[in-house]
Design a protein around this motif. Structure first.
Motif, PDB file in Angstrom:
ATOM      1  N   ALA A 134       0.824  -1.214   0.000  1.00 60.59           N
ATOM      2  CA  ALA A 134       0.000   0.000   0.000  1.00 60.59           C
ATOM      3  C   ALA A 134       0.855   1.260   0.000  1.00 60.59           C
ATOM      4  CB  ALA A 134      -0.921   0.007   1.220  1.00 60.59           C
ATOM      5  N   GLU A 135       2.138   1.120   0.418  1.00 60.49           N
ATOM      6  CA  GLU A 135       3.035   2.274   0.496  1.00 60.49           C
ATOM      7  C   GLU A 135       4.175   2.164  -0.528  1.00 60.49           C
ATOM      8  OE1 GLU A 135       4.352   2.456   4.495  1.00 60.49           O
ATOM      9  OE2 GLU A 135       2.327   2.538   5.346  1.00 60.49           O
ATOM     10  N   THR A 136       3.978   1.335  -1.539  1.00 58.31           N
ATOM     11  CA  THR A 136       5.016   1.094  -2.556  1.00 58.31           C
ATOM     12  C   THR A 136       4.649   1.799  -3.843  1.00 58.31           C
ATOM     13  OG1 THR A 136       5.502  -1.053  -1.570  1.00 58.31           O
ATOM     14  CG2 THR A 136       6.261  -0.685  -3.823  1.00 58.31           C
ATOM     15  N   TYR A 137       5.642   2.509  -4.405  1.00 60.28           N
ATOM     16  CA  TYR A 137       5.415   3.290  -5.613  1.00 60.28           C
ATOM     17  C   TYR A 137       6.474   2.941  -6.664  1.00 60.28           C
ATOM     18  CZ  TYR A 137       2.309   6.259  -2.825  1.00 60.28           C
ATOM     19  OH  TYR A 137       1.295   6.723  -2.036  1.00 60.28           O
ATOM     20  N   LEU A 138       6.149   3.297  -7.913  1.00 58.08           N
ATOM     21  CA  LEU A 138       7.100   3.139  -9.010  1.00 58.08           C
ATOM     22  C   LEU A 138       7.205   4.450  -9.769  1.00 58.08           C
ATOM     23  CD1 LEU A 138       6.109  -0.382 -10.408  1.00 58.08           C
ATOM     24  CD2 LEU A 138       8.283   0.209  -9.319  1.00 58.08           C
ATOM     25  N   ASN A 139       8.425   4.742 -10.233  1.00 56.24           N
ATOM     26  CA  ASN A 139       8.632   5.922 -11.062  1.00 56.24           C
ATOM     27  C   ASN A 139       8.215   5.603 -12.492  1.00 56.24           C
ATOM     28  OD1 ASN A 139      10.704   7.318 -13.109  1.00 56.24           O
ATOM     29  ND2 ASN A 139      10.306   8.717 -11.402  1.00 56.24           N
ATOM     30  N   ILE A 140       7.377   6.435 -13.097  1.00 58.33           N
ATOM     31  CA  ILE A 140       6.804   6.145 -14.412  1.00 58.33           C
ATOM     32  C   ILE A 140       7.895   6.065 -15.496  1.00 58.33           C
ATOM     33  CG2 ILE A 140       5.293   7.021 -16.241  1.00 58.33           C
ATOM     34  CD1 ILE A 140       3.850   5.766 -13.873  1.00 58.33           C
ATOM     35  N   GLY A 141       8.848   6.975 -15.465  1.00 62.18           N
ATOM     36  CA  GLY A 141       9.921   6.933 -16.457  1.00 62.18           C
ATOM     37  C   GLY A 141      10.718   5.655 -16.371  1.00 62.18           C
ATOM     38  N   GLU A 142      11.055   5.234 -15.142  1.00 67.43           N
ATOM     39  CA  GLU A 142      11.797   3.986 -14.951  1.00 67.43           C
ATOM     40  C   GLU A 142      10.960   2.781 -15.374  1.00 67.43           C
ATOM     41  OE1 GLU A 142      14.417   5.481 -11.068  1.00 67.43           O
ATOM     42  OE2 GLU A 142      12.786   4.037 -10.835  1.00 67.43           O
ATOM     43  N   LEU A 143       9.667   2.819 -15.061  1.00 70.56           N
ATOM     44  CA  LEU A 143       8.801   1.698 -15.410  1.00 70.56           C
ATOM     45  C   LEU A 143       8.671   1.555 -16.927  1.00 70.56           C
ATOM     46  CD1 LEU A 143       6.885  -0.556 -14.586  1.00 70.56           C
ATOM     47  CD2 LEU A 143       5.044   1.130 -14.416  1.00 70.56           C
ATOM     48  N   GLU A 144       8.534   2.665 -17.647  1.00 72.26           N
ATOM     49  CA  GLU A 144       8.423   2.596 -19.108  1.00 72.26           C
ATOM     50  C   GLU A 144       9.701   2.032 -19.716  1.00 72.26           C
ATOM     51  OE1 GLU A 144       7.315   6.440 -20.561  1.00 72.26           O
ATOM     52  OE2 GLU A 144       5.178   6.088 -20.229  1.00 72.26           O
TER      53      GLU A 144
END
Length: 773
Positions: free
Chosen positions: A455-465
């Protein structure tokens, strides 16, 4: 090495250089391209994926090597380990691919399957350089290739590759060898002219269709119609397949044409009379619906085969309302996918809803990446039923809000699939397989081995792409535009857009959130092929919706629907020019290749004035039609044609009205003699020099004659085996020999011709003799 081989390699290098391809791309020890790409064949010819074909494997063929090692093991020899092919073989394969693709302009699929693969198998089987091969080497390789595929297809295409590459360019020092290969090629199903067909291949009954195997079976066709018109689709993909199959049934489009229907498919034409009034006021139709599509097989000599060519087809009025309702519904339910793809095409991004610097919760991105809308452990049945009732995309927004509220109130935990997905990604981070990292809401990196609070975990969109582009290219939407004769067409302008690899729905029986899923695919023929049973591994519409066990085993080739509509239009008397135009053909001859009417249906299309048919009667009218299409011959026919030429139609048909009862089908051929007054004077021994007999091409007649010939030969042998000087013995032998000669002459006579044109006319009474009263 010979000069021919060198010249061929130079040709290949020149062609590759013109296309900007690196001839010397680096290979691993096993022969695979280090960059994982090598030559992108699809991109090099400007084709639009999917599929994408590459030349990136120049190592020994693993399946061929397995068969070779099996034989070596039996012979007590050591196994051969897979390795890269020799530089000469690599150059030959590259040159052959370049020549077939850029010079011969064959499709990438053809080059990949029929040139690249068989040449790799040949190189694996023959431990020699290309120019050193002999006839025995080629035959050994063909045998191995034939064992790899039970159907013999790979061995057959290898023979073809030998002919069009090795022999065509004189690669081998031994000369051209394809003609000396003692290999039986696979038979090709082609359309044969009636004049080249055997008697057994010709129709034996009036109601038997020409090449009936090219038409769908009655059971499969009507079961398919029942499914797509009455059943409720169980998935979003099936909804698309139902609509695409309906289009093919209504229009007769090819499978590729139906799959690539544009979003802007609807065209209308308005018709006015000479005074400018609507045609409907004069009893006609004021408007006509036209279907815009990209027609196949429209290329001209030297034209670019990758360019789509637009065309339109008239939609029959009886299908108009249904077709419009069906396709308008597809436009509605695919709108979210179209919006996603449009954003991706414009922005060049995979996740265009966010900025590249955004930090987004992993639980939210799970649906974007997998398509699965269920990220909480909740009861799914209510939402499954609601969505499958109408495939309304608003259900996903309702589901998303419902789960967000539950999770905020801590009333439910994450679904097990989310944990599996996240843990799999975390293991890649721990093993150093990806630079992608989990982060906190403020951007701080979370240690790969730390315990995750999802619930407190995020991903950076640029890194994910960047991660998706490098590791899962099959998840990237098909955003490359099409080239058409009127300019570029973006993929979001197509009608049958669908989720790419929607495993959540297709494999796992759930739903695919088309409003949030990032992977959108442009349609291809596979969409319809799967529905009709082309792919055994994938369930067809028959297997899922069949009414009983037998129906669930059915399959249907998509092109047979085109044959069926073509035949039906002929049967209904539509002009061949109109049929040819409807199916985008350049010659009416092509339409007749799709004509599978029975002889009875062909005769039905021959019309005479109503008063003439009434005067002639049913049987005489049938004879007149047979004469008109050249299906009958004999004295009556000759007399009819002679009278028609000299005295006109009225006299000829009057003659036929009186004599037409003389048309009879006998066990040995057609008889054109009238038995109105007296029975057959030959007692159906038509083969006994009867001038009224006409040979046919019917297998039953030929079988009867062959059986009779065998019996008569036995009779002649029996009589000769018991010699006698009596008159009765001579008469028996003469009678048997006469009948045998008649049968053999009839067998040798061409269909429609008379075997005994100078025989006695038994319709005429004999002159009275002196012994007559």
């Amino acid at each position: 090495m010979n000069s021919h081989f060198t010249s061929f390699i130079d040709l290949g290098k020149s062609l590759a250089r013109d296309k900007g391809l690196d001839w010397n791309f680096v290979l691993t020890e096993l022969g695979d391209a280090v960059d994982g790409i090598g030559w992108n064949l699809t991109k090099s010819v400007g084709d639009t994926p999917p599929p994408v074909h590459y030349l990136r494997g120049l190592g020994q063929d693993s399946r061929a090597l397995a068969f070779i090692n099996k034989e070596r093991e039996i012979a007590g020899k050591a196994s051969v380990h897979r390795k890269a092919l020799s530089p000469a073989w690599c150059d030959l394969i590259k040159a052959a691919v370049a020549e077939q693709l850029f010079f011969k302009r064959n499709s990438t699929g053809h080059v990949f399957n029929n040139i690249l693969r068989p040449l790799r198998v040949l190189a694996t089987c023959v431990p020699k350089e290309p120019w050193e091969m002999t006839l025995d080497d080629l035959q050994y390789a063909i045998r191995i290739a034939s064992e790899i595929q039970a159907s013999g297809k790979l061995g057959d295409v290898l023979v073809g590759a030998i002919k069009v590459v090795l022999d065509a360019y004189h690669v081998c020092d031994a000369g051209q060898m394809s003609g000396m290969l003692q290999v039986r090629r696979l038979s090709v199903k082609n359309v044969k002219s009636r004049h080249t067909m055997s008697k057994d291949e010709l129709r034996t009954k009036l109601d038997e269709r020409k090449q009936a195997e090219r038409l769908p079976s009655q059971r499969a066709f009507w079961e398919l119609v029942r499914i797509v018109m009455t059943e409720r689709p169980k998935s979003f993909m099936d909804e698309l397949r139902f609509a695409a199959v309906q289009v093919m049934i209504f229009t007769g489009l090819r499978v590729g044409e139906a799959a690539l229907l544009p979003l802007d498919w609807k065209r209308e034409r308005t018709y006015l009379d000479a005074r400018g009034r609507s045609a409907s006021e004069a009893g006609g139709f004021s408007t006509a619906l036209m279907l815009r599509h990209f027609a196949e097989k429209q290329q001209e000599v030297e034209s670019d085969s990758q360019i789509l060519r637009q065309n339109i087809q008239s939609v029959p009025e009886m299908f108009r309302e249904t077709l419009v309702a069906t396709l308008d519904r597809i436009v509605q339910i695919t709108a979210p996918l179209r919006d996603t793809m449009k954003l991706q095409c414009i922005s060049g991004r995979l996740l265009p809803w966010y900025k590249e610097s955004d930090l987004v919760p992993f639980t939210e991105l799970y649906t974007r990446l997998s398509g699965n809308p269920f990220w909480l452990d909740i009861d799914r049945e209510l939402f499954l039923n609601e969505y499958r009732e109408s495939f309304d995309p608003s259900v996903f927004d309702k589901l998303s809000r419902f789960q967000a509220d539950l999770y905020l109130e801590s009333q439910s935990k994450l679904d097990i699939a989310v944990y599996v997905y996240g843990n799999r990604l975390q293991r890649k981070m721990q093993n150093g397989d990806t630079p992608l990292v989990f982060r906190t809401s403020n951007g701080r990196q979370i240690a790969p081995r730390a315990r995750m609070l999802w619930a407190e975990t995020y991903l950076n969109i640029g890194e994910l792409e960047a991660y998706v582009r490098s590791t899962t290219p099959t998840k990237i939407s098909d955003t490359q535009p099409f080239r058409t004769d009127s300019g570029l067409v973006s993929p979001w302008e197509l009608l049958f857009l669908h989720p790419k690899r929607s495993l959540a729905e297709e494999r796992n029986g759930g739903l695919c959130d088309i409003t949030r899923y990032m992977s959108v695919s442009r349609p291809d023929p596979t969409l319809i092929g799967v529905a009709l049973g082309d792919h055994v591994a994938n369930p067809s519409l028959f297997s899922q919706y069949g009414a009983d066990e037998e129906d669930r085993k059915l399959a249907l080739e998509s092109h047979k629907l085109r044959h069926l509509q073509n035949t039906e239009l002929f049967r209904l008397g539509v002009a061949d020019t109109i049929i040819s135009k409807r199916f985008n053909r350049r010659s009416v001859t092509q339409s007749y290749e799709y004509d599978h009417r029975s002889l009875a249906e062909e005769l039905d299309q021959i019309s005479f004035p109503e008063e003439l048919e009434i005067a002639l009667g049913e049987k005489t009218t049938t004879v007149a039609k047979l004469i008109k299409v050249g299906k009958a011959n004999g004295p009556i026919v000759n007399a009819f044609l002679n009278i028609q030429m000299n005295q006109g139609d009225a006299a000829a048909y009057e003659y036929l009205r009186v004599e037409a009862d003389g048309f009879h089908a006998t066990p040995y051929g057609h008889c054109l003699n009238s038995f109105t007054v007296d029975p057959c004077p030959k007692h159906l021994e038509c083969f006994a020099n009867c001038r009224h007999l006409s040979a046919t091409d019917l297998p039953e007649n030929r079988q009867n004659l062959l059986r009779l010939e065998s019996k008569l030969k036995t009779v002649v042998e029996t009589i000769n085996g018991r010699p006698s000087s009596s008159i009765g013995w001579k008469n028996q032998l003469e009678h048997a020999n006469d009948r045998l000669a008649g049968v053999q002459k009839l067998l040798a006579t061409s269909p429609g011709q008379r075997p005994f044109p100078n025989g006695e006319d038994l319709s005429q009474s004999n002159a009275r003799g002196i012994m007559d009263e």
